[in-house]
Scaffold this motif. Structure first.
Motif, short mmCIF file in Angstrom:
data_model
loop_
_atom_site.label_atom_id
_atom_site.label_comp_id
_atom_site.label_asym_id
_atom_site.label_seq_id
_atom_site.Cartn_x
_atom_site.Cartn_y
_atom_site.Cartn_z
N ASP A 1 0.87 -1.17 0.00
CA ASP A 1 0.00 0.00 0.00
C ASP A 1 0.91 1.22 0.00
OD1 ASP A 1 -1.96 1.89 0.21
OD2 ASP A 1 -2.64 1.31 2.21
N PHE A 2 0.95 1.94 -1.11
CA PHE A 2 1.89 3.04 -1.26
C PHE A 2 1.74 4.10 -0.17
CE2 PHE A 2 2.27 1.24 -5.45
CZ PHE A 2 3.60 1.47 -5.76
N LYS A 3 0.51 4.33 0.28
CA LYS A 3 0.30 5.38 1.28
C LYS A 3 1.00 5.06 2.61
CE LYS A 3 -3.99 4.99 0.21
NZ LYS A 3 -5.42 4.92 0.26
N ASN A 4 1.23 3.77 2.86
CA ASN A 4 1.84 3.37 4.13
C ASN A 4 3.35 3.21 4.05
OD1 ASN A 4 -0.67 3.32 5.36
ND2 ASN A 4 -1.03 1.21 4.76
N LYS B 1 6.96 4.24 4.36
CA LYS B 1 7.63 5.35 5.05
C LYS B 1 8.96 4.87 5.59
CE LYS B 1 5.05 4.37 9.26
NZ LYS B 1 4.05 4.88 10.19
N LEU B 2 9.80 5.83 5.83
CA LEU B 2 11.09 5.57 6.44
C LEU B 2 11.06 6.24 7.81
CD1 LEU B 2 14.04 4.57 6.18
CD2 LEU B 2 14.58 6.80 5.24
N VAL B 3 11.25 5.44 8.86
CA VAL B 3 11.20 5.98 10.22
C VAL B 3 12.56 6.59 10.55
CG1 VAL B 3 10.85 5.45 12.67
CG2 VAL B 3 9.48 4.28 10.93
N LEU B 4 12.55 7.90 10.79
CA LEU B 4 13.78 8.60 11.13
C LEU B 4 14.03 8.58 12.64
CD1 LEU B 4 13.37 11.70 8.78
CD2 LEU B 4 14.68 9.62 8.36
N GLN B 5 12.93 8.63 13.41
CA GLN B 5 13.04 8.56 14.87
C GLN B 5 11.80 7.84 15.39
OE1 GLN B 5 13.52 12.33 16.79
NE2 GLN B 5 13.18 11.51 18.83
N ASP B 6 12.01 6.82 16.20
CA ASP B 6 10.89 6.08 16.77
C ASP B 6 10.11 6.95 17.74
OD1 ASP B 6 11.29 3.69 15.41
OD2 ASP B 6 12.80 3.02 16.87
N GLY B 7 8.82 6.66 17.82
CA GLY B 7 7.97 7.36 18.78
C GLY B 7 8.16 6.77 20.18
N VAL B 8 7.85 7.57 21.19
CA VAL B 8 7.97 7.12 22.58
C VAL B 8 6.60 7.30 23.22
CG1 VAL B 8 9.14 7.53 24.79
CG2 VAL B 8 10.38 7.88 22.64
N PRO B 9 6.04 6.22 23.79
CA PRO B 9 4.73 6.36 24.44
C PRO B 9 4.84 7.13 25.75
CG PRO B 9 5.56 4.13 24.73
CD PRO B 9 6.54 4.84 23.84
N ALA B 10 3.74 7.66 26.18
CA ALA B 10 3.70 8.39 27.45
C ALA B 10 3.90 7.40 28.59
CB ALA B 10 2.37 9.12 27.60
N ASN C 1 7.58 10.10 4.62
CA ASN C 1 6.46 9.40 3.98
C ASN C 1 6.61 9.40 2.46
OD1 ASN C 1 5.24 9.01 6.52
ND2 ASN C 1 4.45 11.08 6.46
N TYR C 2 7.54 8.60 1.97
CA TYR C 2 7.79 8.57 0.53
C TYR C 2 6.65 7.90 -0.23
CZ TYR C 2 9.54 3.79 1.14
OH TYR C 2 9.67 2.46 1.44
N GLN D 1 2.34 8.43 -4.38
CA GLN D 1 0.91 8.53 -4.67
C GLN D 1 0.59 9.89 -5.31
OE1 GLN D 1 -1.34 5.96 -3.92
NE2 GLN D 1 -2.73 7.11 -5.19
N THR D 2 1.16 10.95 -4.78
CA THR D 2 0.94 12.29 -5.31
C THR D 2 1.50 12.42 -6.72
OG1 THR D 2 1.01 13.18 -3.07
CG2 THR D 2 1.29 14.75 -4.85
N ILE D 3 2.65 11.80 -6.98
CA ILE D 3 3.21 11.83 -8.33
C ILE D 3 2.28 11.11 -9.30
CG2 ILE D 3 5.11 10.95 -9.77
CD1 ILE D 3 6.97 11.54 -7.40
#
Length: 145
Positions: free
Chosen positions: A53-56, A58-67, A85-86, A91-93
């Motif tokens: 799925d092209f919309k999904n 992505k390249l993660v540059l920094q992981d998220g941290v939960p609260a 989000n490449y 998709q936009t192209i």
């Protein structure tokens, strides 16, 4: 009072109304093309490429941290992941290329219709005899007399 009168006259010009109409129609056309690419074109392409799925993509540059919450007290806030989000860009192209192709087809059809109308409006030019042919006829008539 003159400023508002001028502004009203500016807004009521035909070009502004035509431009506004074009923007509205263009926006609706963009939604149609986006739906076509997202809902019709991209699913089979994603399936051919291994259920991607092209919309999904992505390249993660920094992981998220939960609260962090201890005993009902929030110790730290959540930090969202930072992603590139490449897939959305791809998709936009696709959307852009399809919109460009559709506009190209519409403009080609418009040009063809305009050429046809122009041809129909041109007066029919009938070509008569050349100058040499006329002179030869005059010479022949003079010889007969």
């Amino acid at each position: 009072m003159g400023f508002f009168t001028d502004f009203k006259a500016f807004l009521m010009k035909g070009e502004i109304v035509n431009l506004a109409t074009a923007v509205i129609v263009g926006g609706a056309f963009g939604k149609i093309v986006t739906s076509f690419t997202n809902d019709v074109l991209m699913p089979p392409i994603g399936l051919l490429l291994g259920k991607v799925d092209f919309k999904n993509l992505k390249l993660v540059l920094q992981d998220g941290v939960p609260a962090v919450v201890e005993n009902g007290v929030q110790k730290s806030k959540a930090v969202a992941e930072v992603t590139l989000n490449y897939g959305a860009f791809i998709q936009t192209i696709f959307d852009f290329v399809i919109i460009g192709f559709c506009i190209f087809i519409v403009l080609k059809a418009y040009e063809k219709a305009q050429q046809k109308i122009k041809k129909e409006d041109e007066p029919k030019v009938t070509t008569g005899p050349t100058q040499e042919q006329l002179l030869a006829e005059i010479r022949d008539l003079l010889k007969k007399k």
